[in-house]
Write a protein that holds these residues in place. Structure first.
Motif, PDB file in Angstrom:
ATOM      1  N   GLU A   1       4.355   5.371 -10.514  1.00 31.84           N
ATOM      2  CA  GLU A   1       4.794   4.127 -11.147  1.00 31.84           C
ATOM      3  C   GLU A   1       4.929   2.993 -10.144  1.00 31.84           C
ATOM      4  OE1 GLU A   1       8.405   5.403 -12.920  1.00 31.84           O
ATOM      5  OE2 GLU A   1       7.441   6.222 -14.731  1.00 31.84           O
ATOM      6  N   GLY A   2       4.715   3.289  -8.853  1.00 30.31           N
ATOM      7  CA  GLY A   2       4.793   2.269  -7.824  1.00 30.31           C
ATOM      8  C   GLY A   2       6.196   1.951  -7.361  1.00 30.31           C
TER       9      GLY A   2
ATOM     10  N   ASN B   1      -3.893   5.682  -6.548  1.00 30.33           N
ATOM     11  CA  ASN B   1      -3.271   4.550  -5.852  1.00 30.33           C
ATOM     12  C   ASN B   1      -2.946   4.866  -4.394  1.00 30.33           C
ATOM     13  OD1 ASN B   1      -1.480   6.309  -7.336  1.00 30.33           O
ATOM     14  ND2 ASN B   1       0.227   5.092  -6.597  1.00 30.33           N
ATOM     15  N   THR B   2      -3.207   6.091  -3.937  1.00 25.56           N
ATOM     16  CA  THR B   2      -2.942   6.470  -2.549  1.00 25.56           C
ATOM     17  C   THR B   2      -3.944   5.786  -1.614  1.00 25.56           C
ATOM     18  OG1 THR B   2      -2.050   8.616  -3.206  1.00 25.56           O
ATOM     19  CG2 THR B   2      -2.797   8.393  -0.923  1.00 25.56           C
TER      20      THR B   2
ATOM     21  N   LEU C   1       0.833  -1.199   0.000  1.00 27.19           N
ATOM     22  CA  LEU C   1       0.000   0.000   0.000  1.00 27.19           C
ATOM     23  C   LEU C   1       0.869   1.249   0.000  1.00 27.19           C
ATOM     24  CD1 LEU C   1      -2.862  -0.903   2.523  1.00 27.19           C
ATOM     25  CD2 LEU C   1      -2.765  -1.269   0.054  1.00 27.19           C
ATOM     26  N   GLN C   2       0.448   2.242  -0.786  1.00 29.14           N
ATOM     27  CA  GLN C   2       1.205   3.496  -0.896  1.00 29.14           C
ATOM     28  C   GLN C   2       0.482   4.621  -0.173  1.00 29.14           C
ATOM     29  OE1 GLN C   2       1.555   2.854  -5.412  1.00 29.14           O
ATOM     30  NE2 GLN C   2       3.331   4.144  -4.937  1.00 29.14           N
ATOM     31  N   GLY C   3       1.244   5.639   0.232  1.00 32.18           N
ATOM     32  CA  GLY C   3       0.622   6.723   0.966  1.00 32.18           C
ATOM     33  C   GLY C   3       1.384   8.025   0.922  1.00 32.18           C
TER      34      GLY C   3
ATOM     35  N   GLY D   1      -8.382  -2.685  -6.846  1.00 37.44           N
ATOM     36  CA  GLY D   1      -7.776  -3.375  -5.719  1.00 37.44           C
ATOM     37  C   GLY D   1      -7.733  -2.576  -4.429  1.00 37.44           C
ATOM     38  N   LYS D   2      -8.192  -1.355  -4.461  1.00 38.74           N
ATOM     39  CA  LYS D   2      -8.146  -0.495  -3.273  1.00 38.74           C
ATOM     40  C   LYS D   2      -9.397  -0.727  -2.426  1.00 38.74           C
ATOM     41  CE  LYS D   2      -7.799   4.468  -2.196  1.00 38.74           C
ATOM     42  NZ  LYS D   2      -7.556   5.787  -2.818  1.00 38.74           N
TER      43      LYS D   2
END
Length: 859
Positions: A519-520, A539-540, A477-479, A568-569
């Motif tokens: 881009e992850g 994606n956050t 998970l990104q933030g 997927g979030k």
């Protein structure tokens, strides 16, 4: 023939001038036109940019329509003025230049930052939602432009441009650039959108600026303050399908609940026939009573109209977007962008965007976000945009007519799971200016190794784990972590990397991490104000509020970085760092924003008792104690004080000085309704309903902007002259005031000194006995005279809100409301009274033999 001569031939008359500009008006006095001359010759004038904008703003408010041109004999300039003054039939194809500023201009400029802060001080934080930043607009020539802000009101839109002198002053920029600036302004004005301009210098006098925007923007009750949530349409995407196959795919998509269709067909295979056939089917079913087809070029518009009529001669096909009788409206992108905002979101049942690859995302994005039709159909033949992501970004997003909370509760946006990280660090000495925490204090107290370590520990504990049974992981998970400043962002990023969690600090001068994040390739971005708005990364999944704020708008902007849907979030995890600020003052948090008094770690804030699923199961495995709902005591500043006014606002309502209000509180002749202890100070607040009561108690006359002129003359009629200062000062203000009522203090001071020196030389006395003005050495002391002017005559006018002082600009100014309301002959009437009063005063106190009829010569 110059434009000035041409205007005269049209019946316009010159009614005023300023600097090197002439002001014309028609016989109705509703349309004003400024013609600029001598800007680019050898004898350039000299004036400051805020003087240029101040005069224009005043006229913009006065006239229903105000246009501005450079005087010229060029044929194209004549055509342009004709297009603006008349209903021109000339049309231009849409042209997009440069990047999308809504995405690329993520940081407000210094003037924009100042404007937002001052706007919030005048109207309150909830009305910041009425401001739309980087507003896209299409000018009269079809070119896509941007306006710094548009204020949305129930009566229409108001454009606001926040300018830098070196980039916008007509004397400092090329003629072509200035003409481009005027084209944008005139295009907006032709569509009924007034344009007001300020620079930092123009906003330097905060009291004057507050009065200006009150005058120009009106009361906040007319503002559109409700924030909206965004949603993505359910899109069906089909590539290289022939007509019957494409129609079958569309129908199958509808049965699955889809209403947005993107179709790619090679050139010559009949994509126009596909949407005409689909529209015909939907119209028979009653789902396409009113259709809009958007095309990029005029030629294609005529072809498409002819094709619709050829297939169904009974259809009423038009190019007038406002034609309510038409079944199908076919119009160019350029025309649509300049007219769509006046229509309701459900005005069209069926919308087609033909040749979609010619219409950039920036050009159609706002149009497609505005409308919510039963069918949205896009088609293209290009092989340059076959990836679904690009086209989906153009067509997919629209505005929900609901708040963020409503959208989450209806599961249109991902749920928010909250965690309150309590630091137990004492922040009670961080100063609060009534609206926001003082940033210098935050720098000293927030950037603490122990506090940063707590944040890293939480992320390490909860977001580097995976479920032993399912193998599902939270480690991907990104933030975003919102920090106080660049130093704090870089320090926190370094600490995360030290603990094997990839992170980068980002700021206005360091944006490399943004691309890596999308881009992850990096998990966390540590940012200060860079990502508050204008930046999009669906994606956050995690936001950390490491920067305490009392601004609800700032908090909601930061939270909004994570409220987008993404494949997927499951949820947005919001981590509030909860510090100790004392019993009365707490920064915003998720729970205070949504007024929630119960907290369960990482539970859905709107459904805290819902059964654990997915990622929440993994989080639950980490707890050593039972997860239960904990009651929390919240202090909600807006709920507690949002409907109250402070000392400054009460003073403005009563037309007295802030010092007067504070003196009443000190001697207890006025008791505040609420008080907020803050360090060594106390902030006072009053119920709005008490204003009339306090006015009556203090025996104050009811005064507002409509009475300002009469109040001023009533003040002068009192003839309260302890000395002659007020008389001379007012005469000099009238002598040096420009069209906007502004006076350069140094210029006034020089005449002030000169006048009293002449009296001293001629009569051996300039004022009453023992006055320091009877001393020539004192009269030569510039700082002493300046202080005397500001403390004596000026302060008497300032206390009544008749005048303002801007130290940064070396300017004194009449209140803009007063100056605008002075009628023809008023200024001469004031001069006459001051000269008469002055003659009586000096004959009594200076020269028994008579001061003479021309004593006021030179002032």
């Amino acid at each position: 023939m110059t434009l000035s001569d041409y205007l005269r031939s049209l019946g316009f008359q010159q009614i005023d001038s300023q600097f090197t500009s002439y002001l014309f008006s028609d016989n109705t006095q509703k349309v004003g036109i400024i013609i600029d001359t001598q800007l680019y010759g050898t004898n350039k004038p000299s004036y400051r940019y805020h003087e240029y904008t101040s005069w224009q703003n005043m006229l913009m408010h006065k006239f229903e329509r105000l246009y501005r041109f450079i005087d010229s004999e060029a044929h194209e300039d004549r055509l342009l003025i004709d297009a603006i003054l008349n209903d021109s039939t000339d049309e231009y194809d849409f042209r997009q230049f440069g990047a999308d500023r809504q995405i690329s201009e993520t940081d407000p400029t210094r003037p924009e930052y100042n404007f937002e802060s001052l706007f919030e001080q005048v109207y309150g934080s909830k009305y910041l939602h009425a401001l739309e930043r980087e507003y896209q607009y299409v000018d009269l020539l079809g070119k896509s432009r941007y306006v710094d802000y548009v204020l949305k009101t129930i009566e229409g839109e108001i454009a606001i441009e926040l300018n830098g002198e070196s980039f916008h002053h007509p004397l400092h920029i090329r003629q072509s650039r200035y003409q481009s600036q005027l084209l944008k302004q005139n295009s907006l004005m032709k569509d009924g959108i007034k344009v007001y301009r300020w620079s930092n210098a123009g906003m330097a006098d905060e009291k004057k600026f507050a009065d200006q925007i009150r005058l120009y923007f009106g009361e906040e009750e007319k503002f559109c303050s409700k924030p909206t949530a965004s949603q993505f349409r359910n899109i069906s995407f089909s590539l290289f399908k022939h007509q019957q196959d494409a129609l079958l795919d569309i129908e199958n998509g509808r049965t699955q609940g889809k209403n947005t269709f993107l179709l790619v067909l090679p050139t010559g295979t009949g994509k126009t026939e596909v949407f005409i056939a689909d529209h015909s089917n939907q119209k028979k079913l009653g789902n396409a009573d009113r259709a809009l087809v958007i095309v990029p070029f005029k030629d294609l518009r005529e072809q498409t109209k002819a094709r619709f009529i050829e297939r169904n001669p009974n259809l009423i096909v038009s190019s007038n977007i406002l034609d309510s009788s038409a079944d199908v409206i076919v119009q160019t992108t350029q025309a649509i962008q300049r007219q769509f905002a006046s229509l309701s979101t459900d005005h069209f049942d069926y919308i087609v965007v033909d040749e979609a690859h010619h219409a950039p995302a920036q050009g159609l994005k706002r149009v497609l976000e505005h409308f919510n039709p039963k069918t949205l159909f896009g088609c293209t033949a290009t092989d340059k945009r076959l990836d679904q992501k690009d086209l989906a970004e153009i067509f997919g997003r629209y505005q929900l007519n609901m708040t963020l909370e409503e959208a989450i509760k209806q599961k249109l946006l991902p749920p928010i799971r909250a965690f309150r990280l309590e630091s137990n660090i004492d922040f009670s000495q961080v100063r609060f200016n009534g609206k926001e925490f003082v940033k210098s204090d935050l720098n000293k107290r927030v950037i603490l190794p122990s506090r940063d370590q707590l944040i890293v520990d939480v992320l390490s504990k909860y977001f580097t784990q995976q479920d032993a049974v399912t193998g599902q992981s939270l480690a991907t998970l990104q933030g975003v972590i919102f920090c106080v400043d660049v130093k704090h962002a870089n320090r926190l990023a370094a600490l995360l990397n030290k603990h094997k969690i990839s992170a980068e600090g980002v700021s206005a001068n360091s944006r490399e991490g943004l691309k890596k994040y999308k881009e992850g390739n990096v998990r966390f971005l540590c940012a200060c104000d860079l990502l508050n708005e204008g930046w999009d990364a669906p994606n956050t999944s995690i936001v950390v509020m490491a920067r305490p704020t009392m601004s609800k708008v700032l908090y909601m902007q930061q939270l909004g970085r994570g409220t987008r849907n993404h494949p997927g979030k499951e949820a947005l995890y919001a981590i509030d760092v909860v510090d100790s600020y004392g019993p009365a003052l707490q920064p915003w948090s998720l729970h205070s924003i949504f007024n929630l008094d119960g907290y369960k770690p990482f539970a859905d804030i709107f459904n805290p008792n819902e059964a654990f699923v997915g990622e929440e199961v993994i989080l639950d495995h980490l707890y050593e104690h039972e997860r239960k709902l904990h009651p929390i005591k919240l202090f909600n500043f807006e709920d507690e004080f949002g409907d109250y006014i402070n000392d400054e606002q009460l003073a403005r309502e009563l037309f007295v000085s802030t010092g007067t209000v504070k003196a009443w509180v000190k001697n207890q002749s006025l008791l505040p309704d609420k008080q907020l202890p803050f360090g060594s100070h106390t902030l006072n607040y009053y119920e709005q309903s008490r204003v009339d009561e306090i006015r009556e108690e203090k025996n104050l006359k009811y005064r507002n902007e409509d009475t300002r002129r009469d109040d001023f003359f009533e003040f002068l009629e009192q003839r309260d002259y302890s000395f002659s200062f007020k008389i001379i000062f007012l005469l000099l203000m009238l002598k040096h005031a420009d069209k906007t009522g502004e006076v350069t203090l140094s210029l006034l001071r020089a005449d002030y000194q000169s006048f009293y020196k002449k009296l001293l030389t001629k009569y051996g006395q300039a004022e009453k006995t023992n006055s320091p003005l009877n001393n020539e050495e004192y009269l030569d002391d510039v700082p002493a005279i300046t202080k005397s002017i500001l403390q004596n005559p000026f302060e008497k006018f300032e206390r009544k809100n008749f005048m303002y002082h801007s130290k940064e600009l070396d300017k004194l100014a009449f209140d803009p409301v007063l100056w605008e309301n002075l009628e023809n002959g008023d200024i001469e009437l004031i001069r006459k009274q001051m000269r008469s009063d002055g003659e009586a005063y000096f004959n009594k106190h200076v020269e028994a033999g008579g001061i003479g009829d021309n004593w006021y010569e030179g002032i």
